[in-house]
Design an enzyme around this catalytic site. Structure first.
Site, PDB file in Angstrom:
ATOM      1  N   HIS A 172       1.190  -1.747   0.151  1.00  0.00           N
ATOM      2  CA  HIS A 172      -0.270   0.253   0.271  1.00  0.00           C
ATOM      3  C   HIS A 172       0.966   1.159   0.153  1.00  0.00           C
ATOM      4  O   HIS A 172       0.207   2.557   0.655  1.00  0.00           O
ATOM      5  CB  HIS A 172      -0.723  -0.226   0.963  1.00  0.00           C
ATOM      6  CG  HIS A 172      -1.773  -0.926   1.291  1.00  0.00           C
ATOM      7  ND1 HIS A 172      -3.059  -0.483   0.151  1.00  0.00           N
ATOM      8  CD2 HIS A 172      -2.377  -2.050   1.309  1.00  0.00           C
ATOM      9  CE1 HIS A 172      -3.834  -1.368   0.497  1.00  0.00           C
ATOM     10  NE2 HIS A 172      -3.768  -3.023   0.575  1.00  0.00           N
ATOM     11  N   THR A 173       2.307   1.323  -0.698  1.00  0.00           N
ATOM     12  CA  THR A 173       2.729   1.927  -0.606  1.00  0.00           C
ATOM     13  C   THR A 173       2.540   2.929  -1.859  1.00  0.00           C
ATOM     14  O   THR A 173       3.101   4.022  -2.550  1.00  0.00           O
ATOM     15  CB  THR A 173       5.023   2.167  -0.121  1.00  0.00           C
ATOM     16  OG1 THR A 173       5.134   0.720  -1.169  1.00  0.00           O
ATOM     17  CG2 THR A 173       4.282   1.754   1.615  1.00  0.00           C
ATOM     18  N   ASP A 174       2.329   2.288  -3.355  1.00  0.00           N
ATOM     19  CA  ASP A 174       3.002   2.530  -4.787  1.00  0.00           C
ATOM     20  C   ASP A 174       1.747   3.539  -5.273  1.00  0.00           C
ATOM     21  O   ASP A 174       1.933   4.382  -5.192  1.00  0.00           O
ATOM     22  CB  ASP A 174       2.616   1.138  -4.967  1.00  0.00           C
ATOM     23  CG  ASP A 174       0.570   0.221  -5.674  1.00  0.00           C
ATOM     24  OD1 ASP A 174       0.168   0.695  -4.501  1.00  0.00           O
ATOM     25  OD2 ASP A 174       0.793  -0.483  -6.555  1.00  0.00           O
ATOM     26  N   SER A 226      -2.068 -10.570  -8.139  1.00  0.00           N
ATOM     27  CA  SER A 226      -2.499 -10.324  -9.353  1.00  0.00           C
ATOM     28  C   SER A 226      -2.726 -11.010 -10.316  1.00  0.00           C
ATOM     29  O   SER A 226      -2.193 -10.713 -11.334  1.00  0.00           O
ATOM     30  CB  SER A 226      -1.098  -9.413  -9.700  1.00  0.00           C
ATOM     31  OG  SER A 226      -0.882  -8.450 -10.240  1.00  0.00           O
ATOM     32  N   SER A 227      -3.319 -11.739 -10.325  1.00  0.00           N
ATOM     33  CA  SER A 227      -4.025 -12.069 -11.901  1.00  0.00           C
ATOM     34  C   SER A 227      -4.796 -11.290 -13.013  1.00  0.00           C
ATOM     35  O   SER A 227      -4.705 -11.660 -14.198  1.00  0.00           O
ATOM     36  CB  SER A 227      -4.900 -13.350 -11.492  1.00  0.00           C
ATOM     37  OG  SER A 227      -6.270 -12.824 -10.385  1.00  0.00           O
ATOM     38  N   SER A 228      -5.304 -10.176 -12.449  1.00  0.00           N
ATOM     39  CA  SER A 228      -5.847  -8.853 -12.961  1.00  0.00           C
ATOM     40  C   SER A 228      -4.522  -8.260 -13.976  1.00  0.00           C
ATOM     41  O   SER A 228      -4.704  -7.768 -14.887  1.00  0.00           O
ATOM     42  CB  SER A 228      -6.586  -8.229 -12.428  1.00  0.00           C
ATOM     43  OG  SER A 228      -6.673  -7.881 -11.118  1.00  0.00           O
ATOM     44  N   GLU A 264      -7.146  -0.113 -15.165  1.00  0.00           N
ATOM     45  CA  GLU A 264      -8.254  -0.854 -14.483  1.00  0.00           C
ATOM     46  C   GLU A 264      -8.443   0.214 -12.986  1.00  0.00           C
ATOM     47  O   GLU A 264      -9.893  -0.095 -13.109  1.00  0.00           O
ATOM     48  CB  GLU A 264      -7.206  -1.683 -13.263  1.00  0.00           C
ATOM     49  CG  GLU A 264      -7.540  -2.205 -12.303  1.00  0.00           C
ATOM     50  CD  GLU A 264      -7.235  -3.500 -11.912  1.00  0.00           C
ATOM     51  OE1 GLU A 264      -5.961  -3.926 -12.512  1.00  0.00           O
ATOM     52  OE2 GLU A 264      -7.131  -3.925  -9.945  1.00  0.00           O
ATOM     53  N   ASP A 305       1.565  -3.991  -9.591  1.00  0.00           N
ATOM     54  CA  ASP A 305       1.651  -4.966 -10.053  1.00  0.00           C
ATOM     55  C   ASP A 305       1.613  -5.197 -11.832  1.00  0.00           C
ATOM     56  O   ASP A 305       2.262  -5.805 -12.703  1.00  0.00           O
ATOM     57  CB  ASP A 305       0.287  -5.638  -9.913  1.00  0.00           C
ATOM     58  CG  ASP A 305      -0.871  -5.692  -8.792  1.00  0.00           C
ATOM     59  OD1 ASP A 305       0.551  -5.405  -7.418  1.00  0.00           O
ATOM     60  OD2 ASP A 305      -1.762  -5.696  -8.334  1.00  0.00           O
TER      61      ASP A 305
HETATM   62  C1  GLA Z   1      -2.901  -4.325  -4.894  1.00  0.00           C
HETATM   63  C2  GLA Z   1      -2.811  -3.038  -6.138  1.00  0.00           C
HETATM   64  C3  GLA Z   1      -1.611  -2.352  -6.678  1.00  0.00           C
HETATM   65  C4  GLA Z   1      -1.276  -2.648  -4.752  1.00  0.00           C
HETATM   66  C5  GLA Z   1      -1.569  -3.519  -3.480  1.00  0.00           C
HETATM   67  C6  GLA Z   1      -0.900  -2.908  -2.614  1.00  0.00           C
HETATM   68  O1  GLA Z   1      -2.030  -4.997  -5.667  1.00  0.00           O
HETATM   69  O2  GLA Z   1      -2.698  -3.547  -7.285  1.00  0.00           O
HETATM   70  O3  GLA Z   1      -1.523  -1.122  -6.830  1.00  0.00           O
HETATM   71  O4  GLA Z   1      -1.166  -1.257  -4.100  1.00  0.00           O
HETATM   72  O5  GLA Z   1      -3.003  -4.093  -3.336  1.00  0.00           O
HETATM   73  O6  GLA Z   1       0.473  -2.655  -1.969  1.00  0.00           O
END
Ligand code: GLA
Length: 392
Positions: A38-40, A130-132, A162, A174
């Site tokens: 949750h830093t991106d 991260s399947s999406s 997205e 992702d």
């Molecule tokens: C999901 C989001 C990412 C990122 C993570 C948490 O995977 O798609 O962009 O924010 O949550 O780090």
């Protein structure tokens, strides 16, 4: 790397569409994030690894003006007139991801040619691996079918798909790692500069992901809430420090001085992000020194911060982490990805890995009456075309 499932893709394409003439295959991997959660979207640091779990799309031009997509996982065929893609609206359906990508390509001035697609994925859906993004990136490559595009632009385009079509205000991690992944390395991404560097991991450790097999319903809404809470924290901090543009800019001292003026929840969210950014830096340094004990402790600190300050963990994730920490050969463990289900990532000694998987499955079954899947996290290459000589 390719299993039988992948190697049969072209043959299955022929069965499905009657001919495999001109077929090309594209691959985009899922990911596990080692640290930096949750830093991106706060323009901070992340350290993901591209996995050998991936989405594969076989594609060939179609002669009848249609764009068709068959998802093996859903066992579902959908078709559109290629000329009408630009007018499509989100349908709250799996096709929102590939159609969102097609729309963004159109928006970037790239035509969508009529084509048949067969989609196969080994990235478990809803697992937080991260399947999406794997679906978005593989679709973009399939629809481009060899037309060149800058890789960073491609990552941004898939992220926009997205945002605009699936309605999730995600960060760029992702899509970025799916494109820029590298064998044998983690990738430290600076989500502000959008640059990266490869981080070789020390010998004598391995990473394993364990799937809770749940994705709680609030995952999507809570994600949006967290994005908004971080924006609120920035607005509050700006009253004291107007130069701050995102939580990435906030030093621990600034946060301490501004926190009393912030709503309690916003202060906790900001504390997670500010400390997590610092943990990524410390983790990378510890990795360079081979200090695996410290790396493990940082993973656990990250989990506790996500559990208590960011509040995106859940009972299943906490159980996996706490159980792992009591097991032999384990150096650290944390939830990975957005949270509210999905996977944990555990760092452990390679010799302990087999036993870890079995013991964890037993403990989790006893507690939740479900069998967790366990995946070895082998750092793999980023997305691209799969050539005949490699896999088919
Ligand atoms: C999901 C989001 C990412 C990122 C993570 C948490 O995977 O798609 O962009 O924010 O949550 O780090």
């Amino acid at each position: 790397m390719a299993g039988l499932a992948e190697s049969l893709l072209k043959a299955d394409f022929r069965k499905l569409y009657g001919s495999a003439e001109g077929v090309r295959v594209f691959r985009a991997p899922g990911r596990v994030n080692l640290i930096g959660e949750h830093t991106d979207y706060n323009l901070g640091l992340v350290l993901p690894v591209a996995l050998d779990l991936a989405t594969y799309i076989a594609t060939a031009p179609s002669a009848d003006g249609k764009l068709r997509m068959y998802s093996e996982f859903r066992k579902e065929m959908r078709e559109w007139n290629a000329a009408e893609i630009g007018a499509l609206k989100p349908a709250r359906h799996w096709t929102d991801y590939p159609i969102g990508v097609a729309r963004e390509l159109l928006g970037a001035g790239l035509a969508i040619a009529p084509a048949n697609l067969l989609i196969r994925s080994t990235v478990p859906e809803g697992s937080g691996l991260s399947s999406s993004a794997a679906l978005e990136v593989s679709t973009a490559l399939a629809l481009l079918s060899g037309r060149a595009m800058d890789r960073l632009d491609l990552a941004r385009l898939c992220q926009r798909a997205e945002h605009n079509f699936a309605g999730i205000p995600c960060g760029i991690m992702d899509q970025y790692i799916s494109i820029f992944g590298r064998e044998h390395a983690a990738v430290e991404i600076d989500c502000r500069s959008l640059g990266h560097r490869f981080v070789e991991l020390p010998a004598g450790i391995t990473f394993v992901a364990v799937n809770t097999m749940v994705r709680h319903a609030l995952a999507g809404s809570a994600y949006k809430e967290r994005v908004a809470e971080c924006a609120a924290a920035v607005a509050g901090i700006q009253e004291k420090f107007p130069e701050v543009e995102s939580l990435r800019d906030v030093s621990p001292e600034q946060l301490e001085s501004a926190a009393p003026c912030l709503p309690a929840v916003a202060a906790r969210r900001a504390r997670h992000v500010v400390t997590e950014d610092a943990r990524v830096g410390r983790f990378v340094e510890a990795s360079a020194r081979g200090d695996v004990e410290l790396m493990g402790r940082l993973l656990v600190e990250s989990h506790r911060s996500l559990q208590h300050d960011y509040e995106v963990s859940c009972a299943e994730l906490d159980f996996l982490v706490d159980t792992a920490l009591g097991m032999e050969g384990v150096l650290g463990s944390r939830m990975t990805g957005g949270g509210f289900g999905g996977c944990t990532v555990t760092m452990l000694r390679p010799r302990a890995a087999a036993r870890f998987g079995e013991e964890m499955a037993r403990a989790y079954r006893r507690q939740f009456q479900a069998t967790p899947q366990v995946y070895a996290c082998r750092p793999s290459a980023g997305a691209g075309e799969v050539r005949d000589s490699e896999e088919f």
